[in-house]
Motif scaffolding. Structure first.
Motif, PDB file in Angstrom:
ATOM      1  N   ASP A 202       0.981  -1.187   0.115  1.00 31.37           N
ATOM      2  CA  ASP A 202      -0.116  -0.014  -0.065  1.00 31.37           C
ATOM      3  C   ASP A 202       0.875   1.128   0.100  1.00 31.37           C
ATOM      4  O   ASP A 202       0.448   2.451  -0.401  1.00 31.37           O
ATOM      5  CB  ASP A 202      -0.753   0.008   1.165  1.00 31.37           C
ATOM      6  CG  ASP A 202      -1.737  -1.243   1.257  1.00 31.37           C
ATOM      7  OD1 ASP A 202      -2.367  -1.513   0.025  1.00 31.37           O
ATOM      8  OD2 ASP A 202      -1.853  -1.884   2.388  1.00 31.37           O
ATOM      9  N   LEU A 204       5.198   2.155  -0.481  1.00 34.41           N
ATOM     10  CA  LEU A 204       6.539   2.131  -0.935  1.00 34.41           C
ATOM     11  C   LEU A 204       7.227   3.323  -0.480  1.00 34.41           C
ATOM     12  O   LEU A 204       7.163   4.332  -1.169  1.00 34.41           O
ATOM     13  CB  LEU A 204       6.543   1.453  -2.463  1.00 34.41           C
ATOM     14  CG  LEU A 204       7.942   1.344  -2.672  1.00 34.41           C
ATOM     15  CD1 LEU A 204       8.651  -0.037  -1.934  1.00 34.41           C
ATOM     16  CD2 LEU A 204       7.920   0.949  -4.085  1.00 34.41           C
ATOM     17  N   ALA A 222       8.749  -3.408  -8.018  1.00 34.44           N
ATOM     18  CA  ALA A 222       7.409  -3.196  -7.392  1.00 34.44           C
ATOM     19  C   ALA A 222       6.393  -3.100  -7.929  1.00 34.44           C
ATOM     20  O   ALA A 222       5.249  -3.260  -7.228  1.00 34.44           O
ATOM     21  CB  ALA A 222       7.897  -1.854  -6.410  1.00 34.44           C
ATOM     22  N   THR A 223       6.324  -2.772  -9.224  1.00 33.48           N
ATOM     23  CA  THR A 223       4.926  -2.270  -9.804  1.00 33.48           C
ATOM     24  C   THR A 223       3.997  -3.537  -9.726  1.00 33.48           C
ATOM     25  O   THR A 223       2.814  -3.007  -9.253  1.00 33.48           O
ATOM     26  CB  THR A 223       5.349  -2.104 -11.357  1.00 33.48           C
ATOM     27  OG1 THR A 223       6.216  -1.067 -11.460  1.00 33.48           O
ATOM     28  CG2 THR A 223       4.044  -1.463 -12.091  1.00 33.48           C
ATOM     29  N   LEU A 226       2.055  -3.682  -6.443  1.00 32.96           N
ATOM     30  CA  LEU A 226       1.390  -2.565  -5.381  1.00 32.96           C
ATOM     31  C   LEU A 226      -0.266  -2.921  -5.301  1.00 32.96           C
ATOM     32  O   LEU A 226      -0.575  -3.358  -6.530  1.00 32.96           O
ATOM     33  CB  LEU A 226       1.721  -1.338  -6.143  1.00 32.96           C
ATOM     34  CG  LEU A 226       3.188  -0.749  -6.432  1.00 32.96           C
ATOM     35  CD1 LEU A 226       3.333   0.388  -7.346  1.00 32.96           C
ATOM     36  CD2 LEU A 226       3.588  -0.395  -4.993  1.00 32.96           C
ATOM     37  N   ALA A 230      -1.936   2.317  -4.143  1.00 32.07           N
ATOM     38  CA  ALA A 230      -0.720   2.504  -3.646  1.00 32.07           C
ATOM     39  C   ALA A 230      -0.041   3.974  -3.893  1.00 32.07           C
ATOM     40  O   ALA A 230      -0.059   4.684  -5.030  1.00 32.07           O
ATOM     41  CB  ALA A 230       0.325   1.428  -3.857  1.00 32.07           C
ATOM     42  N   VAL A 232       3.552   5.773  -3.647  1.00 30.91           N
ATOM     43  CA  VAL A 232       5.178   5.512  -3.816  1.00 30.91           C
ATOM     44  C   VAL A 232       6.105   6.730  -3.427  1.00 30.91           C
ATOM     45  O   VAL A 232       5.673   7.739  -4.289  1.00 30.91           O
ATOM     46  CB  VAL A 232       5.379   4.843  -5.178  1.00 30.91           C
ATOM     47  CG1 VAL A 232       7.043   4.375  -5.349  1.00 30.91           C
ATOM     48  CG2 VAL A 232       4.581   3.526  -5.597  1.00 30.91           C
TER      49      VAL A 232
END
Ligand code: SAM
Length: 281
Positions: A202, A204, A222-223, A226, A230, A232
């Motif tokens: 949720d 990063l 990470a994509t 998520l 989310a 980032v």
């Protein structure tokens, strides 16, 4: 000054650069004298030689409140309350102070807790109430513990954090350690491994600050992990455009908050934030 007929005449003359030289010299000297004064005071006062800590200027804290409110879709007065909550959290200061005092790096550590931009991280966690937070780049664990304090206050959520340095995470101590999973690992291996596969991410924090290429690889890894809403965050957005480019590719928003450290020569870093697209007219 532009309205003064004399300065207007001087500005129009071909000798303007020469004529205005004393004014320019006085301006730049005044500016640099202030920097030298701040630097000298810091040299006497501080023991830090890396990862400088500082508080933010009061007006910069106000900008931070608006930044967090915009990124999280929260009311600014609620965010101001979260920022105050972090600053007034005596237990958080006590635990961090105890951790720093027994660190084997205490000879080069200031015995004062100064959160800088991390106070904005606290407010992000309080505003978003994330179930799962990931941080790349733990360092000593100052950010991890600030995030953990917000998770504990929320009463829900966990943090997974990784650092390649096996001395990292020394400040992740009770009671904050109960919501933090700290691993010693390269961040790309960490993002591909089981520690971050437990739930969608949720929130990063991309904070290895290694290279632009490394940050791009972290964002790509990470994509798919998520959650749809989310947020980032990346500290090095002041150095390179990886997060803003990624945000555009993903059809997301991007904003940057620029730190203004109080009583410090260091110009500060900031918080780059990518968040779900706003509806535009
Ligand atoms: C700016 S510090 C992190 C600060 C920390 N988040 C805080 O709040 O204090 C960057 C950290 O990233 C770590 N790092 C650098 N390259 C890394 C990599 N490839 N994988 C994991 N950690 C890395 C460094 O060891 C360093 O501790």
């Amino acid at each position: 000054m532009q309205h003064n007929p004399l300065t207007r005449r001087i500005a129009a003359s071909p000798l303007a650069p020469l004529a205005t030289f004393p004014i320019r010299l006085a301006d730049v000297t005044r500016h640099n004298a202030q920097s030298v004064k701040k630097s000298a005071a810091w040299l006497v006062r501080s023991r830090e030689h890396v990862h400088y800590t500082y508080d933010l200027e009061p007006h910069n804290l106000e900008h931070l409140a608006w930044f967090v409110a915009t990124v999280t879709g929260s009311r600014v007065d609620a965010v101001r309350g979260y920022l105050a909550e972090a600053q007034e959290d005596a237990e958080l200061r006590r635990v961090l102070g105890a951790g720093l005092a027994r660190s084997d790096r205490r000879a080069t550590t200031d015995p004062v807790i100064r959160y800088g931009r991390r106070i904005g991280w606290y407010a992000m966690v309080r505003a978003l109430k994330p179930r799962f937070v990931v941080e790349t780049g733990t360092n000593r664990g100052m950010g991890s513990v600030v995030i953990a304090a917000a998770l504990l206050r929320n009463g829900t959520g966990r943090l997974a954090t990784a650092d390649i340095d096996d001395r990292s995470g020394e400040l992740i101590i009770p009671p904050y350690d109960k919501v933090v999973d700290h691993v010693v690992s390269d961040s790309l291996e960490f993002l591909a491994g089981p520690a971050v596969r437990q739930d969608p991410i949720d929130l990063l924090f991309a904070d290895t600050g290694h290279t632009a290429e490394h940050e791009r690889a972290e964002l790509a890894a990470a994509t798919p992990l998520l959650s749809p809403g989310a947020v980032v965050l990346a500290t090095k957005a002041y150095c390179w455009p990886e997060l803003s480019r990624w945000a555009e590719e993903q059809g997301r928003e991007f904003l940057f908050f620029n730190e203004q450290p109080r009583d410090h020569w260091y110009p500060g870093v900031g918080i780059g934030a990518s968040f779900p697209a706003l509806v535009r007219a």
